[in-house]
Design an enzyme around this catalytic site. Structure first.
Site, PDB file in Angstrom:
ATOM      1  CB  THR A 194      -3.813 -15.827  34.467  1.00 45.79           C
ATOM      2  OG1 THR A 194      -3.057 -16.885  35.075  1.00 45.79           O
ATOM      3  CG2 THR A 194      -5.270 -15.938  34.887  1.00 45.79           C
TER       4      THR A 194
ATOM      5  CG  ASP B  28      -0.006 -10.661  30.798  1.00 47.01           C
ATOM      6  OD1 ASP B  28       0.655  -9.743  31.327  1.00 47.01           O
ATOM      7  OD2 ASP B  28       0.470 -11.787  30.554  1.00 47.01           O
TER       8      ASP B  28
ATOM      9  CB  SER C 185       8.480 -23.804  39.034  1.00 45.69           C
ATOM     10  OG  SER C 185       9.870 -23.824  38.760  1.00 45.69           O
TER      11      SER C 185
ATOM     12  CE1 TYR D 279       8.837 -18.360  39.437  1.00 50.04           C
ATOM     13  CE2 TYR D 279      10.293 -20.195  39.972  1.00 50.04           C
ATOM     14  CZ  TYR D 279       9.372 -19.602  39.125  1.00 50.04           C
ATOM     15  OH  TYR D 279       8.981 -20.258  37.988  1.00 50.04           O
TER      16      TYR D 279
END
Length: 222
Positions: A37, A62, A169, A182
């Site tokens: 994805t 996407d 992340s 985020y």
């Protein structure tokens, strides 16, 4: 470790190789089918191309149709088949449709990479709106949940051992006053894969997260 990374950025620590693991031999994924994805650009495109170079046929998802077309062409140049499917990963119906299309085209799913993500720019903890929070967590956390869930369901139904991979992340560890959604979503991804790992291990399916540091892409900006 974070402290070591900080030291290297400051020039106070020794340089070390950026990769320490085994490189995948070319062709090792021949006969496998991977789904990626957020593959229209950046990290997602790079992941999709690497899987293709290692022999996998690749389905990409996407909302950027032009970017997906470029990725699909690049996969074709590697000699692999590609399915490009428009998909909003925050929609369960879209994710179901994605994997239905993959199984209809290729007959199986062996690898799923939940890479799609967005970042809110300059949205401070004290001023972030509900809409900004919902959009970011909807793609980065709910979207990862749906991708892993539906991929695992398809693998288990077909009795196909597989690999589930989610992109987290370093910001899921650090935190940042101007990217609260985020950071929260990427930290949540790390916990989510632990839950999935315990849920699907019996079926020969592994689930892991990758938490990269800063990589310059269109999303992260110049």
């Amino acid at each position: 470790p974070i402290a070591e990374n900080e030291a290297r950025r400051a020039g106070d620590g020794p340089e070390r190789p950026t990769t320490t693991g085994r490189e995948t031999p070319m062709g090792e994924l021949t006969g496998r089918v991977a789904v990626v994805t957020g593959a229209a650009s950046g990290n997602g495109r790079a992941i999709a191309l690497r899987l293709a170079r290692d022999g996998a046929d690749v389905a990409i998802a996407d909302l950027d149709d032009a970017g997906m077309a470029e990725t699909a062409q690049a996969i074709g140049r590697e000699g692999r088949a590609c399915l490009a499917q428009r998909c909003d990963v925050s929609s369960k119906a879209d994710v179901d449709a994605l994997f239905d299309a993959v199984v209809a085209r290729f007959g199986r799913v062996d690898v799923a990479v939940a890479n799609a993500g967005v970042v809110e720019r300059g949205s401070h903890c004290l001023t972030m709106t509900e809409q900004e929070w919902d959009r970011t967590t909807g793609v980065n956390l709910k979207g990862v949940f749906f991708t892993l869930q539906v991929a695992a369901q398809r693998m288990i139904a077909a009795r196909t051992p597989g690999r589930l991979i989610a992109i987290s992340s370093i910001m899921g560890e650090w935190g940042n006053a101007t990217s609260p959604a985020y950071c929260a979503s990427k930290g949540g991804v790390k916990q989510l894969v632990k839950s999935f790992a315990t849920a699907v291990g019996h079926a020969g399916i592994t689930c892991n997260a990758i938490g990269p540091g800063f990589i310059r892409t269109a999303m992260t900006g110049p």
